[in-house]
Enzyme design. Structure first.
Site, PDB file in Angstrom:
ATOM      1  N   HIS A  51       0.837  -1.200   0.000  1.00 53.36           N
ATOM      2  CA  HIS A  51       0.000   0.000   0.000  1.00 53.36           C
ATOM      3  C   HIS A  51       0.870   1.247   0.000  1.00 53.36           C
ATOM      4  CE1 HIS A  51      -3.556   2.414   1.068  1.00 53.36           C
ATOM      5  NE2 HIS A  51      -2.723   3.108   1.814  1.00 53.36           N
TER       6      HIS A  51
ATOM      7  N   ARG B 134     -14.244  13.408   7.079  1.00 56.64           N
ATOM      8  CA  ARG B 134     -12.933  14.056   7.209  1.00 56.64           C
ATOM      9  C   ARG B 134     -12.629  14.884   5.963  1.00 56.64           C
ATOM     10  NH1 ARG B 134      -9.138   9.278   7.737  1.00 56.64           N
ATOM     11  NH2 ARG B 134      -7.554  10.876   7.495  1.00 56.64           N
TER      12      ARG B 134
HETATM   13  N1  URA Z   1      -5.688   6.608   2.685  1.00 60.64           N
HETATM   14  C1  URA Z   1      -6.593   5.977   3.475  1.00 60.64           C
HETATM   15  O1  URA Z   1      -6.971   4.847   3.206  1.00 60.64           O
HETATM   16  N2  URA Z   1      -7.053   6.640   4.561  1.00 60.64           N
HETATM   17  C2  URA Z   1      -6.664   7.874   4.905  1.00 60.64           C
HETATM   18  O2  URA Z   1      -7.105   8.396   5.896  1.00 60.64           O
HETATM   19  C3  URA Z   1      -5.733   8.510   4.072  1.00 60.64           C
HETATM   20  C4  URA Z   1      -5.254   7.854   2.965  1.00 60.64           C
END
Ligand code: URA
Length: 435
Positions: A82, A168
């Site tokens: 990731h 957010r």
């Molecule tokens: N990628 C995610 O999966 N979550 C976040 O909060 C920021 C980037």
């Protein structure tokens, strides 16, 4: 229990208990806590942070908000890779077939890009008919057949994160390292691989703008991994320059295929060699990192990674002719040239603007439901540190947007670099490895 008390506690820098955090996450999932209270709590976390215990309890509650996957049917060492998001970051699409060529099983669920960072799923969606919504059975079958699969997140994987992320996103609380760490790690732990390999981007084109923030984010994710007895390796890599030369979905696919033919950009190859080497060494304790990296370098010279990439496209329903004929794709209506206004050395000093420019050209989304133009994007004809002459082409802007916007595009493009009398310092691509 009342949400107002939890907000007050966090505001006063007190620790929330496990049951308070569970109450919070259940309230986010079931929508029983109003949005304004959730965002007030998130803002309090920005100022007061979270303790390690809180972070693990919060991640556990997020994880428990939905389903987890059972990957027992996948035989072999399972890796999830990731990236925290960068500009021109197509690493996963090169990493997965290279790692699979060496016998690793790459199991990856990816998100769509939002804001300036592109998403792996969007790049794959440029391929006609490519399926990014696999069932768990299809996901496992593809991994067993090809060695890797990349699919979108199922609706039931950490649903609390989807709701919290959406809030957010509109409340100025995306860039909170604790919340990013819990968001990323809850989804990784739900997937259940043997290794979680994280590429934390650091620089003007990333969430973590400097090394201190990148280290903090890396360590938060390692802390969470420890709480779940999961092996986590973090590579911190430089995002003060774009990765490779292509930004935009189909343009990046071309660069992916070139890389799999071992004709891609050096920086992308360096990153993939390091990430794959680390995963390979983690899968076999007898292998040193140096020996593992050598195996990866040899694999770049073999036809196997490209063949596996083709197999993956076919297994997920994509049009193989499209991938084999990327060079024949139609051009966008406009290819605008951005030229050097001076002579000297090129210093890319604002990768955020470069990401923003690619979005404006049509390659990304400003709001969630925007439609991406797969052909739009940027090709860098010169890279950081190159010596350029006045009027030399620095980048091409590929767009189907109205030509009347050219001035806006050119002005933003000129904000991404300066031309200096002296060669700018080029920092290392791999800044740190933490495990
Ligand atoms: N990628 C995610 O999966 N979550 C976040 O909060 C920021 C980037």
């Amino acid at each position: 229990m009342y949400m107002i008390d939890l907000i007050q506690k966090k505001k006063q820098c007190l620790e929330l208990t496990d049951s308070e955090l569970t109450f919070l996450v259940q309230g986010i999932t079931n929508e029983t806590i109003p949005d304004y209270q959730i965002t007030a709590w998130a803002m309090a976390v920005y100022f007061q942070g979270m303790t390690k215990r809180e972070l693990i309890a919060f991640t556990k509650a997020m994880l428990n908000s939905g389903q987890t996957l059972d990957l027992k049917a996948v035989k072999g060492f399972k890796v999830d890779k990731h990236s925290t998001g960068g500009v021109g970051d197509k690493t996963s699409l090169v990493f997965a077939p290279v790692a699979a060529s060496l016998g690793l099983k790459v199991c990856k669920m990816s998100g769509k890009g939002l804001g300036i960072t592109g998403g792996t799923i969007d790049k794959l969606l440029a391929i006609p008919n490519f399926k990014t919504e696999l069932s768990t059975a299809e996901f496992i079958a593809t991994i067993n057949k090809v060695g890797f699969s990349i699919t979108g997140q199922t609706a039931n994987l950490v649903p609390a994160d989807k709701k919290l992320y959406a809030l957010r996103d509109v409340s100025g609380t995306i860039d909170i390292l604790e919340l990013i760490a819990a968001s990323v790690m809850s989804k990784k732990i739900a997937l259940g691989t043997d290794l979680i390999l994280l590429d934390v981007k650091c620089g003007t084109g990333a969430f973590a703008q400097d090394l201190a923030a990148a280290r903090k984010l890396a360590n938060l994710m390692i802390d969470i991994g420890q709480g779940f007895h999961k092996q986590v390796i973090v590579v911190i890599s430089d995002m003060n320059r774009p990765l490779g030369r292509a930004i935009g979905n189909a343009l990046e696919l071309k660069e992916v295929v070139a890389s799999l033919e071992n004709q891609g950009p050096d920086d992308l190859k360096e990153l993939v060699v390091n990430l794959t080497g680390l995963a390979l060494a983690a899968s076999n304790k007898k292998l040193t990192l140096a020996a593992a990296k050598n195996q990866v370098i040899k694999t770049f010279n073999s036809p196997k990674p490209l063949k596996l990439f083709y197999d993956f496209v076919v297994a997920q329903g994509g049009d193989l002719n499209y991938i084999k004929n990327l060079n024949k794709l139609p051009a966008t209506k406009h290819i605008l040239l951005v030229k050097a206004n001076n002579e000297g050395y090129l210093d890319f000093n604002n990768i955020y603007f470069l990401g923003e420019l690619s979005v404006l050209l049509g390659a990304g989304r400003i709001v969630k439901d925007d439609i991406i133009d797969p052909l739009a994007g940027i090709i860098l004809k010169q890279v950081h540190g190159d010596q350029v002459k006045k009027n030399q082409v620095i980048m091409e802007l590929h767009t189907n947007k109205e030509i009347t916007r050219e001035k806006e595009f050119q002005e933003l493009a000129l904000k991404t670099f300066t031309i200096k009398g002296e060669k700018p310092k080029l920092s290392k691509l791999i800044l740190e490895i933490i495990m």
